[in-house]
Design a protein around this motif. Structure first.
Motif, short mmCIF file in Angstrom:
data_model
loop_
_atom_site.label_atom_id
_atom_site.label_comp_id
_atom_site.label_asym_id
_atom_site.label_seq_id
_atom_site.Cartn_x
_atom_site.Cartn_y
_atom_site.Cartn_z
N SER A 45 -28.94 42.34 35.66
CA SER A 45 -29.68 43.00 34.36
C SER A 45 -28.75 43.80 33.70
O SER A 45 -28.85 43.83 32.36
N PHE A 46 -28.18 44.77 34.12
CA PHE A 46 -27.09 45.44 33.72
C PHE A 46 -25.99 44.73 32.94
O PHE A 46 -25.48 45.13 31.97
N THR A 62 -26.45 41.80 31.48
CA THR A 62 -27.03 41.29 30.31
C THR A 62 -27.04 42.44 29.22
O THR A 62 -26.55 42.01 28.23
N PHE A 63 -27.39 43.49 29.67
CA PHE A 63 -27.30 44.59 28.73
C PHE A 63 -25.86 44.92 27.96
O PHE A 63 -25.89 44.98 27.07
N ARG A 86 -24.65 36.28 26.26
CA ARG A 86 -25.85 36.94 26.36
C ARG A 86 -27.25 36.45 26.51
O ARG A 86 -28.09 37.07 27.28
N GLN A 119 -29.77 36.27 29.63
CA GLN A 119 -31.19 36.85 29.31
C GLN A 119 -32.07 35.61 29.88
O GLN A 119 -33.15 36.03 30.48
#
Length: 114
Positions: free
Chosen positions: A22-23, A25-26, A36, A40
């Motif tokens: 998740s990080f 992806t951020f 990206r 996601q």
């Protein structure tokens, strides 16, 4: 008990895989990285899969771990936990839309310059 084992395994996967991913992806979104939307999609699908397992495990146990009073069951258990289904679901749809749009653009026939 088996449900405790399930929770430990599921939260271990969350901590060691989904959290860092998740990080990542951020960061990919901050940097407009080409992967990206793939990231996601992966993170959202993983979150939804965990949600399905969470609700299915509770349903199979006869809802024994949730408060049976309607306000708590529908408001807290279903409503608040439902956010963890709604948000990744919307992000999954967005990722699919973005990837399909990119693929459609890539698949268009290119005109040769003479």
């Amino acid at each position: 008990s088996r449900s405790d084992d399930f929770t430990v395994v599921m939260e271990t996967v969350t901590a060691w895989a989904w959290g860092p991913l998740s990080f990542l992806t951020f960061l990919a979104f901050l940097r407009h990285h080409p992967a990206r939307y793939v990231l996601q999609l992966i993170v959202s699908l993983g979150q939804l899969y965990g949600d399905v397992l969470y609700f299915a495990t509770e349903a199979r146990a006869g809802w024994t771990h949730s408060d049976p009073r309607p306000f708590y069951f529908w408001g807290y258990f279903v409503g608040l936990n439902g956010v963890w289904v709604l948000v990744p679901g919307l992000l999954l749809l967005d990722a699919c839309h973005q990837l399909a749009t990119a693929q459609r653009g890539h698949d268009r026939p290119r005109h040769k310059a003479h």
